[in-house]
Every structure is written in structure tokens, then in C-alpha cells.
Design an enzyme around this catalytic site. Sequence first.
Site, short mmCIF file in Angstrom:
data_model
loop_
_atom_site.label_atom_id
_atom_site.label_comp_id
_atom_site.label_asym_id
_atom_site.label_seq_id
_atom_site.Cartn_x
_atom_site.Cartn_y
_atom_site.Cartn_z
N SER A 1 0.82 -1.22 0.00
CA SER A 1 0.00 0.00 0.00
C SER A 1 0.85 1.27 0.00
CB SER A 1 -0.90 0.02 1.24
OG SER A 1 -1.53 1.29 1.31
N LYS B 1 -12.98 -4.87 4.42
CA LYS B 1 -13.91 -3.79 4.05
C LYS B 1 -15.35 -4.08 4.47
CE LYS B 1 -11.21 -1.85 0.35
NZ LYS B 1 -11.18 -1.14 -0.91
N ASP C 1 -14.15 4.58 -2.26
CA ASP C 1 -13.72 3.90 -3.49
C ASP C 1 -14.65 4.24 -4.66
OD1 ASP C 1 -11.59 2.52 -2.32
OD2 ASP C 1 -12.87 0.85 -1.71
N GLY D 1 -14.32 -10.38 -11.54
CA GLY D 1 -14.09 -10.47 -10.10
C GLY D 1 -15.29 -10.02 -9.29
N ASN E 1 -17.10 -14.07 -12.37
CA ASN E 1 -16.18 -14.42 -11.29
C ASN E 1 -15.87 -15.90 -11.35
OD1 ASN E 1 -14.74 -13.48 -8.89
ND2 ASN E 1 -16.04 -14.92 -7.79
P1 ATR Z 1 -12.37 -11.88 -1.28
O1 ATR Z 1 -12.75 -12.79 -2.43
O2 ATR Z 1 -11.98 -12.63 -0.05
O3 ATR Z 1 -13.31 -10.74 -1.06
P2 ATR Z 1 -10.72 -10.16 -2.74
O4 ATR Z 1 -9.22 -9.99 -2.78
O5 ATR Z 1 -11.56 -9.01 -2.53
O6 ATR Z 1 -10.98 -11.25 -1.68
O7 ATR Z 1 -11.20 -10.84 -4.09
C1 ATR Z 1 -10.37 -11.54 -4.87
C2 ATR Z 1 -11.04 -11.65 -6.23
O8 ATR Z 1 -10.05 -12.10 -7.15
C3 ATR Z 1 -12.15 -12.67 -6.27
O9 ATR Z 1 -13.09 -12.27 -7.23
C4 ATR Z 1 -11.41 -13.94 -6.70
O10 ATR Z 1 -12.19 -14.91 -7.32
P3 ATR Z 1 -12.86 -16.08 -6.43
O11 ATR Z 1 -14.08 -15.48 -5.83
O12 ATR Z 1 -13.15 -17.16 -7.39
O13 ATR Z 1 -11.83 -16.47 -5.40
C5 ATR Z 1 -10.47 -13.34 -7.72
N1 ATR Z 1 -9.30 -14.17 -7.97
C6 ATR Z 1 -8.23 -14.34 -7.16
N2 ATR Z 1 -7.34 -15.18 -7.73
C7 ATR Z 1 -7.87 -15.55 -8.94
C8 ATR Z 1 -7.43 -16.39 -10.00
N3 ATR Z 1 -6.27 -17.05 -9.93
N4 ATR Z 1 -8.23 -16.51 -11.09
C9 ATR Z 1 -9.40 -15.86 -11.16
N5 ATR Z 1 -9.88 -15.04 -10.19
C10 ATR Z 1 -9.11 -14.89 -9.09
#
Ligand code: ATR
Length: 275
Positions: free
Chosen positions: A16, A67, A104, A129, A153
Site C-alpha cells: 500500500s 472492508k 472507493d 471479479g 467471477n
Molecule cells: P475476497 O474474495 O476474499 O473478497 P478479494 O481480494 O476481494 O478477496 O477478491 C479476490 C477476487 O479475485 C475474487 O473475485 C477472486 O475470485 P474467487 O471469488 O473465485 O476467489 C479473484 N481471484 C483471485 N485469484 C484468482 C485467480 N487465480 N483466477 C481468477 N480469479 C481470481
Amino acid sequence: MKKTKFAIIGNPISHSLSPIMHNYWFKKYKINAEYELLEIDKSEIQNVIKKIKSKEIRGINVTLPYKNFIIPFLTKTINDANETHSVNTVMLDDNNNLIGENTDVFGFQAAYLKSIPNQANKKKVLILGAGGVAPSIILALLKSNIHDISLSNRTFEKSLFLKKKFKNLNVVKWNDCSKDINKFDIVINATSLGLNSNDKFTNDFSNFKKTLVYIDTIYNPAETKMIKYFKSNKIKTFNGLNMFIYQGQKAFYLWNKINPEVDDELLELLESKLN
Ligand code: ATR
């Protein structure tokens, strides 16, 4: 005199640039304050909350993965935080209530939506995502009168969860992104994929429109593999740096009642810290 304290909480958080940006503004506006990184576990949130209530810390930013998690610790959420259930800025009001706000949404609008060419409201958008930042992007698009929003997603159920909140959202299956990408004018990466410079989407995105605009919410590294790929194909790309700066500008205003300037020195400073 003792400095007023501000902080950002999250985990991981070492990437950050919030301390650099806020400390730059504190210096510029001669405010006797300092802003620090707090990489904490869930179990330590209560302790940070106590410190805000006792005014040991004046305000915090909140980033992944807290968040949403922080909301039950607050007296209330307001405005965009209410609509997204995502809080990135916390402050104490005059009656000692802990208030959660979301900057945001403003950050995304201020950063990109003015740069989208004419008739932005007719654009078709695909968000990749469904994590922490996705609801803020959806709300920012809606507030800018962009209503044709699709989301995909990897984990399908999470997209459905967002559809409950935003009824008109179109949900696209992850495996259909490759063939469907040519339907979209704007593609936004709201996943965390790209934070590590080796991260790579396994989807094939080569079927894109020639007029596509690609926005990555990641700002560090400045160029994810996706940005490099689209740039090399002459596509207009933006990284997440401007969104980051404008969410911080609004948070700074909420805490200090000064709207800090985004000047060239700040941009140079931040860019020099990027990988
Ligand atoms: P959280 O899912 O815990 O809220 P985040 O960092 O806010 O955490 O979200 C990560 C995002 O990146 C999610 O949409 C995640 O997809 P999943 O819900 O399937 O986990 C996506 N993401 C992370 N790694 C990924 C990958 N290798 N391929 C595709 N999407 C990925």
C-alpha cells in the site's frame, strides 16, 4: 506536540502507498499528523476500534480483507458504504459515533469515468471479479449512468451474491468470458490477479473489440500482465493508480476538511515507489 495518528488496516498490506500519499499531504498542508500501515489479524480489529474511540487514532482506511468485516464494529455506515456494504474509511463524529464511509466509489468515478469517450451511458461493461472492490465499481458505474453491467467471477456463487444486491447485473460464466469479451466496450479487472507480477489469467481474452478500454484496479505493479497484453495490442488501458489517489483524496477531506491537491510532485513520488 504529539502527532495525530491515522492508519490503514489490512492483510497483506505492504504494497500500500497510502502512508506515502497521506504523509505527503500532511506535510504540504502543515498538519501535525502521521499515517501508518497496520498489518493486523481479524482478532486485532477490536483493539484498533478502541484506539479510535479513545482518540489515540483519529481515523483509518480499511483494505482487503476487512472492508465488509469491519461493519459490525461501527455505529453506522453512511452514503456509499451503506449501498455497497464496503467500508474503506472510518472516522469518529462529534457525538463519538464510529462512522464507516466508502470513498472507493468516488475514487473510481473521479479517476476514469471522465476519460471514457462520448456517450459513456451506452457502453457495455464487463467486471472481472466479485471480491471486495466489485460493489464499489458497480455503484460508481450506476451513479455515472452506465447500466449495462456484466460481471464474471471464477467462483460463480459469489457473482450471484452481488446480483442479489444489484438486480440488473448480468452474470457471465467464467468460462464464457473468452468468447463473450467482444461484446464489451470496457473491461475492468476487479480481481486480485496481477498483484504478483507473475499472476496470469488462464482465460483467452484475444477476442476483444478494437475500441476496448481496459481498466485494472491494481496499481502496484503499475503494469499487470493484462495491461501489458492490451497495451501491446494498442488498446487504451488504465491502471488503478488514479482510483487509489482519488479514494485517498476524499478520505483525507473527510478527516481533515481540506481537499488535498493531486499535484505533479505527488504523482512523481507515487510512481517512483511502484514496482
Ligand atoms: P475476497 O474474495 O476474499 O473478497 P478479494 O481480494 O476481494 O478477496 O477478491 C479476490 C477476487 O479475485 C475474487 O473475485 C477472486 O475470485 P474467487 O471469488 O473465485 O476467489 C479473484 N481471484 C483471485 N485469484 C484468482 C485467480 N487465480 N483466477 C481468477 N480469479 C481470481
